[in-house]
Design a protein around this motif. Structure first.
Motif, short mmCIF file in Angstrom:
data_model
loop_
_atom_site.label_atom_id
_atom_site.label_comp_id
_atom_site.label_asym_id
_atom_site.label_seq_id
_atom_site.Cartn_x
_atom_site.Cartn_y
_atom_site.Cartn_z
N LEU A 163 -16.80 -10.09 24.81
CA LEU A 163 -17.86 -10.62 24.28
C LEU A 163 -17.55 -12.17 24.11
O LEU A 163 -16.31 -12.50 23.47
CB LEU A 163 -18.25 -10.10 22.77
CG LEU A 163 -19.47 -10.74 22.19
CD1 LEU A 163 -20.76 -10.45 22.55
CD2 LEU A 163 -19.32 -10.54 20.72
N ASP A 167 -22.92 -15.13 23.75
CA ASP A 167 -23.53 -13.94 24.26
C ASP A 167 -24.43 -13.38 23.18
O ASP A 167 -25.48 -12.66 23.47
CB ASP A 167 -22.66 -13.01 24.70
CG ASP A 167 -21.81 -13.02 26.01
OD1 ASP A 167 -22.18 -13.98 26.68
OD2 ASP A 167 -20.63 -12.67 25.98
N SER A 170 -28.63 -13.28 23.55
CA SER A 170 -29.07 -12.44 24.71
C SER A 170 -28.99 -11.01 24.54
O SER A 170 -29.70 -10.26 25.07
CB SER A 170 -28.52 -12.85 26.00
OG SER A 170 -27.12 -12.90 26.16
N LEU A 171 -27.69 -10.58 24.12
CA LEU A 171 -27.59 -9.15 23.64
C LEU A 171 -28.45 -8.62 22.82
O LEU A 171 -28.92 -7.46 22.88
CB LEU A 171 -25.82 -9.23 23.28
CG LEU A 171 -24.96 -9.50 24.45
CD1 LEU A 171 -23.65 -9.09 24.35
CD2 LEU A 171 -25.32 -8.93 25.93
N VAL A 198 -19.00 -6.57 27.77
CA VAL A 198 -20.15 -7.09 28.52
C VAL A 198 -20.04 -7.01 29.88
O VAL A 198 -19.04 -7.15 30.37
CB VAL A 198 -20.05 -8.72 27.92
CG1 VAL A 198 -21.56 -9.36 28.68
CG2 VAL A 198 -20.48 -8.83 26.28
N GLU A 200 -21.43 -8.48 33.42
CA GLU A 200 -22.23 -9.31 34.11
C GLU A 200 -22.65 -8.71 35.58
O GLU A 200 -21.72 -8.12 36.23
CB GLU A 200 -21.40 -10.61 34.30
CG GLU A 200 -21.08 -11.35 32.99
CD GLU A 200 -20.43 -12.88 33.50
OE1 GLU A 200 -20.08 -12.98 34.57
OE2 GLU A 200 -20.37 -13.53 32.25
N VAL A 205 -25.82 -11.85 32.43
CA VAL A 205 -25.49 -10.74 31.61
C VAL A 205 -26.45 -9.72 31.75
O VAL A 205 -27.52 -9.64 31.60
CB VAL A 205 -25.59 -11.15 30.14
CG1 VAL A 205 -25.19 -9.89 29.02
CG2 VAL A 205 -24.27 -12.36 29.85
N PHE A 208 -24.21 -4.15 27.70
CA PHE A 208 -23.17 -4.16 27.05
C PHE A 208 -22.99 -3.00 26.21
O PHE A 208 -23.87 -2.11 26.24
CB PHE A 208 -23.32 -5.48 25.69
CG PHE A 208 -24.19 -4.89 24.76
CD1 PHE A 208 -23.84 -4.56 23.56
CD2 PHE A 208 -25.75 -5.40 24.79
CE1 PHE A 208 -25.01 -4.14 22.77
CE2 PHE A 208 -26.72 -5.00 24.21
CZ PHE A 208 -26.26 -4.33 22.87
#
Length: 297
Positions: A163, A167, A170-171, A198, A200, A205, A208
């Protein structure tokens, strides 16, 4: 979170079978932990502390001894979950569980409420207006081997990494779409205190998974991913970083069970996903594959 709504509901209720209901206070945590341990639940005191720090609840006590617990967690303006509903054997059959649930539900009257029910508790929840919407499976054990995935599971451009501070937003948005609930406070706590992997995909992204200390060792969840292969990729990486005992609670409809069993994580229980009100609208793009806990959801 505030205790006022639950406190009002509790104060309006009569003492039942010599057991009084009152709000769950931080000082009740050792007694709650001892109660769950007596029943064979694996929760650590730290797990109880984490749960209460994000929620609110009630206890049933008699002669100063805590003999029942029930907690709830509120997410956004419209949703809540209920869990850690425990009644000591000497109070079972005296409607204490029903009374604790009513106290919590009175404070959640405008919300859609979810919980994970055991077979023993399902009848109680159905009488309170909950309906079953799915099943979860609990997989746990000591990993037989580090997970191996076919090459096809990792797409070209897939990259796993820790992480990054940037991030979080968006997570959290991804989790909101996948879970159908706004759980930002919960996610921020997990991101700050636990390990997060995470994924990608193509430089963006895409998913997760959180690996955290819980119960007998480590637990994996929540897991948000766009497809089954991505979910397995994230869970496999968490398994590689875990040591000893691992637990993951997954949705039965997700298709992860055979693969988890192949890792040496057999099914060790489960429960029914139940809701009072509307089922959360979960987006298809980044599905939720694993729970945080059966209590919190």
């Amino acid at each position: 979170m505030k205790l006022s709504s639950t406190a009002s509901a509790v104060e309006s209720m009569a003492v039942t079978a010599d057991a009084a209901l009152r709000p769950f206070e931080p000082g009740d945590l050792p007694a709650a932990h001892a109660l769950s341990s007596t029943l064979g639940w694996p929760h650590r005191l730290e797990d109880w502390q984490f749960a209460l720090s994000l929620g609110q609840g009630v206890v049933a006590e008699r002669n100063g001894k805590v003999l029942g617990t029930a907690l709830s967690w509120q997410f956004g303006a419209n949703h809540a979950t209920i869990g850690l509903v425990i009644v000591a054997p000497e109070l079972q059959g005296q409607r204490i569980g029903n009374r604790m649930m009513e106290a919590l539900l009175d404070g959640l009257a405008t919300r859609d409420v979810l919980l994970i029910a055991t077979a023993a508790g399902r009848g109680l929840y159905e009488r309170l207006g909950f309906v079953c919407t799915g099943e979860i499976e609990q997989h746990q054990g000591v990993l037989a081997a580090l997970p191996a995935l076919p090459a096809s599971a990792r797409r070209e451009g897939d990259r796993l990494r820790p992480l990054a501070a940037a991030d979080a937003g968006s997570l959290i948005a991804m989790d909101t779409r996948g879970a159908g609930m706004a759980r930002g406070e919960l996610l921020r706590r997990l991101f700050s205190e636990e390990k997060t992997v995470v994924l990608e995909r193509g430089g963006q992204v895409a998913g997760f998974a959180v690996l955290r200390r819980h119960g007998l060792g480590h637990a994996i969840g929540p897991v948000a991913a766009p497809d089954l292969d991505a979910a397995r990729l994230l869970i496999a990486e968490c398994c590689r970083q875990a040591k000893g005992f691992v637990r993951v609670d997954v949705y039965a409809s997700g298709g992860l069970a055979p693969w988890l069993e192949s890792l040496g994580l057999p099914r060790a229980g489960g429960g029914s996903v139940m809701v009072r009100g509307r089922v959360p609208e979960r987006g298809p793009a980044h599905g939720s594959w694993a729970l945080v806990t059966q209590a919190i959801g």
